[in-house]
Design a protein around this motif. Structure first.
Motif, PDB file in Angstrom:
ATOM      1  N   VAL A 119       0.915  -1.300  -0.208  1.00 50.88           N
ATOM      2  CA  VAL A 119       0.081   0.004  -0.065  1.00 50.88           C
ATOM      3  C   VAL A 119       0.964   1.370  -0.012  1.00 50.88           C
ATOM      4  O   VAL A 119       0.796   2.123  -1.002  1.00 50.88           O
ATOM      5  N   ASP A 120       1.855   1.274   0.938  1.00 49.18           N
ATOM      6  CA  ASP A 120       2.778   2.744   1.119  1.00 49.18           C
ATOM      7  C   ASP A 120       3.437   2.915  -0.014  1.00 49.18           C
ATOM      8  O   ASP A 120       3.919   4.009  -0.243  1.00 49.18           O
ATOM      9  N   ASP A 121       3.879   1.995  -0.522  1.00 50.77           N
ATOM     10  CA  ASP A 121       4.876   2.284  -2.097  1.00 50.77           C
ATOM     11  C   ASP A 121       4.075   2.703  -3.312  1.00 50.77           C
ATOM     12  O   ASP A 121       4.668   2.660  -4.475  1.00 50.77           O
ATOM     13  N   TYR A 122       2.708   2.982  -3.280  1.00 50.49           N
ATOM     14  CA  TYR A 122       1.953   3.007  -4.352  1.00 50.49           C
ATOM     15  C   TYR A 122       0.969   4.298  -4.194  1.00 50.49           C
ATOM     16  O   TYR A 122       0.753   4.623  -3.064  1.00 50.49           O
ATOM     17  N   ARG A 123       0.607   4.955  -5.130  1.00 51.04           N
ATOM     18  CA  ARG A 123      -0.518   5.918  -5.162  1.00 51.04           C
ATOM     19  C   ARG A 123      -1.817   5.330  -5.755  1.00 51.04           C
ATOM     20  O   ARG A 123      -1.884   4.917  -7.084  1.00 51.04           O
ATOM     21  N   PRO A 124      -2.638   4.742  -4.882  1.00 52.56           N
ATOM     22  CA  PRO A 124      -3.995   4.154  -5.443  1.00 52.56           C
ATOM     23  C   PRO A 124      -4.811   5.100  -6.433  1.00 52.56           C
ATOM     24  O   PRO A 124      -4.805   6.402  -6.234  1.00 52.56           O
ATOM     25  N   ILE A 125      -5.194   4.803  -7.486  1.00 52.04           N
ATOM     26  CA  ILE A 125      -5.949   5.561  -8.343  1.00 52.04           C
ATOM     27  C   ILE A 125      -7.384   5.193  -8.430  1.00 52.04           C
ATOM     28  O   ILE A 125      -8.114   6.028  -8.090  1.00 52.04           O
ATOM     29  N   THR A 126      -7.680   3.979  -8.605  1.00 49.35           N
ATOM     30  CA  THR A 126      -9.009   3.487  -8.549  1.00 49.35           C
ATOM     31  C   THR A 126      -9.188   2.036  -8.536  1.00 49.35           C
ATOM     32  O   THR A 126      -8.340   1.311  -9.207  1.00 49.35           O
ATOM     33  N   GLN A 127     -10.192   1.523  -7.654  1.00 52.50           N
ATOM     34  CA  GLN A 127     -10.425   0.154  -7.926  1.00 52.50           C
ATOM     35  C   GLN A 127     -11.477  -0.048  -9.031  1.00 52.50           C
ATOM     36  O   GLN A 127     -12.541   0.680  -8.951  1.00 52.50           O
ATOM     37  N   ALA A 128     -11.004  -0.688 -10.200  1.00 51.68           N
ATOM     38  CA  ALA A 128     -11.831  -0.728 -11.031  1.00 51.68           C
ATOM     39  C   ALA A 128     -13.089  -1.622 -11.071  1.00 51.68           C
ATOM     40  O   ALA A 128     -14.295  -1.184 -11.298  1.00 51.68           O
ATOM     41  N   THR A 129     -12.989  -2.974 -10.536  1.00 53.96           N
ATOM     42  CA  THR A 129     -13.978  -3.916 -10.635  1.00 53.96           C
ATOM     43  C   THR A 129     -13.824  -4.830  -9.444  1.00 53.96           C
ATOM     44  O   THR A 129     -12.891  -4.752  -8.900  1.00 53.96           O
ATOM     45  N   ARG A 130     -14.863  -5.455  -9.290  1.00 51.57           N
ATOM     46  CA  ARG A 130     -15.001  -6.542  -8.364  1.00 51.57           C
ATOM     47  C   ARG A 130     -15.716  -7.698  -8.900  1.00 51.57           C
ATOM     48  O   ARG A 130     -16.629  -7.462  -9.653  1.00 51.57           O
ATOM     49  N   ALA A 131     -15.183  -8.903  -8.670  1.00 48.42           N
ATOM     50  CA  ALA A 131     -15.774 -10.002  -9.499  1.00 48.42           C
ATOM     51  C   ALA A 131     -15.520 -11.386  -8.756  1.00 48.42           C
ATOM     52  O   ALA A 131     -14.515 -11.661  -8.139  1.00 48.42           O
ATOM     53  N   GLY A 132     -16.391 -12.122  -8.866  1.00 52.29           N
ATOM     54  CA  GLY A 132     -16.290 -13.601  -8.454  1.00 52.29           C
ATOM     55  C   GLY A 132     -15.589 -14.585  -9.278  1.00 52.29           C
ATOM     56  O   GLY A 132     -15.187 -14.046 -10.387  1.00 52.29           O
ATOM     57  N   LEU A 133     -15.315 -15.493  -8.614  1.00 53.45           N
ATOM     58  CA  LEU A 133     -14.662 -16.617  -9.486  1.00 53.45           C
ATOM     59  C   LEU A 133     -15.518 -17.854  -9.823  1.00 53.45           C
ATOM     60  O   LEU A 133     -16.569 -17.895  -9.059  1.00 53.45           O
ATOM     61  N   VAL A 134     -15.358 -18.763 -10.537  1.00 55.22           N
ATOM     62  CA  VAL A 134     -15.988 -19.934 -10.948  1.00 55.22           C
ATOM     63  C   VAL A 134     -15.057 -21.075 -10.599  1.00 55.22           C
ATOM     64  O   VAL A 134     -13.860 -21.056 -11.245  1.00 55.22           O
ATOM     65  N   LEU A 135     -15.660 -22.093 -10.154  1.00 57.26           N
ATOM     66  CA  LEU A 135     -15.123 -23.336  -9.755  1.00 57.26           C
ATOM     67  C   LEU A 135     -15.396 -24.333 -10.748  1.00 57.26           C
ATOM     68  O   LEU A 135     -16.385 -24.542 -11.200  1.00 57.26           O
ATOM     69  N   VAL A 136     -14.284 -24.616 -11.529  1.00 57.97           N
ATOM     70  CA  VAL A 136     -14.635 -25.607 -12.711  1.00 57.97           C
ATOM     71  C   VAL A 136     -13.713 -26.788 -12.165  1.00 57.97           C
ATOM     72  O   VAL A 136     -12.601 -26.704 -11.640  1.00 57.97           O
ATOM     73  N   VAL A 137     -13.805 -27.896 -12.865  1.00 59.01           N
ATOM     74  CA  VAL A 137     -13.337 -29.216 -13.046  1.00 59.01           C
ATOM     75  C   VAL A 137     -13.120 -29.618 -14.444  1.00 59.01           C
ATOM     76  O   VAL A 137     -13.547 -29.292 -15.151  1.00 59.01           O
ATOM     77  N   ASN A 138     -12.003 -30.344 -14.595  1.00 57.13           N
ATOM     78  CA  ASN A 138     -11.879 -31.159 -15.931  1.00 57.13           C
ATOM     79  C   ASN A 138     -12.940 -32.192 -16.053  1.00 57.13           C
ATOM     80  O   ASN A 138     -13.732 -32.631 -15.473  1.00 57.13           O
TER      81      ASN A 138
END
Length: 330
Positions: A119-138
């Motif tokens: 956090v401290d070594d950066y200047r945040p600009i914006t959180q663009a998106t949030r998204a869930g993940l999908v659980l997949v199997v072969n």
């Protein structure tokens, strides 16, 4: 000596004033002229993943708005550490930005020796998106539900492997959380990006994976992998028939990935403000918002201060999961 210095200042006030203001004037002119050359988006993964796709979508539009090329530079490796270090050590002039994602806040816990502060070594600009993940199997896996996967894992200890985009990624943390909440055994296999990870799931070399909606949807639609559930608390509108992990027998399970833009610490506030204004405008464009929503993402477009608070909270949130899993970033 003090008298001589005072005399010199008294004799040459214009010279002294000019010397002290010239660098400031130059810096102000540079900020006013920003951007005057190409901007580089550092992507912490190989091509084919969500960060790269988001970087290109925003970068193409930002190129048109700022009249300067936005170059997408893929720097995968070490779960995002390579890209994060490049950005942290770049000149704080607004010409190098990191398209960060959730592993950025877990890496410091996975390896306290990472060469930057998340956090401290950066200047945040914006959180663009949030998204869930999908659980997949072969397709070779004899399971069609989360409960069947859990039963298979318990009946076959040591035979279940799950892949991810790298150590500390959302897919990695989701897998560790599933292990902790269900008691199944599964070996994590980190890759250098979501694309390579999913190739081996589709090919049958890896049993399961938690992956972002954007890169995994083509494989689901073409029938190359089997989707079991999503990691959000509610079903995703674009795939309403797919249940959540929580409703599939693991109550309380939730993993939501995030994506955002960071600049090196020290970038002048006017440049941060300009980048924030233009990127947020792009994210809120109805056409882009619709595309991101169809891909299962939710546009956030937060302020720099909101994004900074979010990052600090996320570091704390995932530290417990990382420590309980015993995972480390080599």
């Amino acid at each position: 000596m003090a008298v001589l210095i005072l005399c010199a200042l008294a004799i040459s006030p214009r010279w002294a004033f000019g010397a002290s203001t010239r660098p400031a004037q130059g810096a102000a002119q540079e900020v006013a002229a920003y951007p005057s050359r190409p901007i580089r988006f550092i992507i912490p993964a190989p091509p084919g993943g969500t960060t790269g796709i988001l970087g290109r979508l925003v970068g193409q539009r930002l190129t048109d708005v700022l009249n300067q090329p936005v170059v997408v530079d893929h720097r995968g490796g070490a779960g995002g550490v390579v890209a994060a270090e490049i950005t942290a050590k770049a000149a704080p002039d607004g010409y190098t930005l990191l398209v960060a994602y959730h592993s950025h806040t877990t890496n410091a816990t996975l390896n306290p020796k990472v060469p930057y502060r998340p956090v401290d070594d950066y200047r945040p600009i914006t959180q663009a998106t949030r998204a869930g993940l999908v659980l997949v199997v072969n397709l070779q896996m004899p399971v069609k539900t989360v409960q069947e996967l859990i039963a298979y894992g318990k009946a076959n200890p040591g035979k279940l492997n799950f892949s991810s985009a790298g150590n500390g990624s959302g897919g990695h943390m989701a897998g560790e959380l599933l292990k902790q909440m269900t008691g199944i055994q599964a070996q994590h296999v980190p890759y250098k990006g979501t694309g390579p990870s999913l190739i081996d799931v589709a090919g049958g070399q890896i049993e399961m994976s938690f992956a972002g909606m954007v890169p995994v949807q083509p494989l689901i639609r073409s029938g190359r992998v089997r989707a079991l559930a999503v990691t959000t608390t509610e079903r995703i509108p674009s795939i309403p028939d797919l249940p959540t992990v929580a409703e599939s027998g693991v109550p309380g399970f939730e993993v939501v990935g995030w994506y955002g833009f960071l600049a090196p610490a020290g970038v002048p506030q006017p440049i941060v403000a300009k980048l924030h204004a233009e990127i947020v405008k792009i994210l809120r464009d109805p056409e882009l918002t619709k595309r991101l929503t169809n891909d299962g993402a939710e546009v956030v477009a937060s302020t720099p201060d909101e994004f900074e608070k979010f990052l600090r909270a996320d570091v704390v949130k995932w530290a417990k999961v990382v420590k309980a899993s015993g995972a480390r970033l080599d």
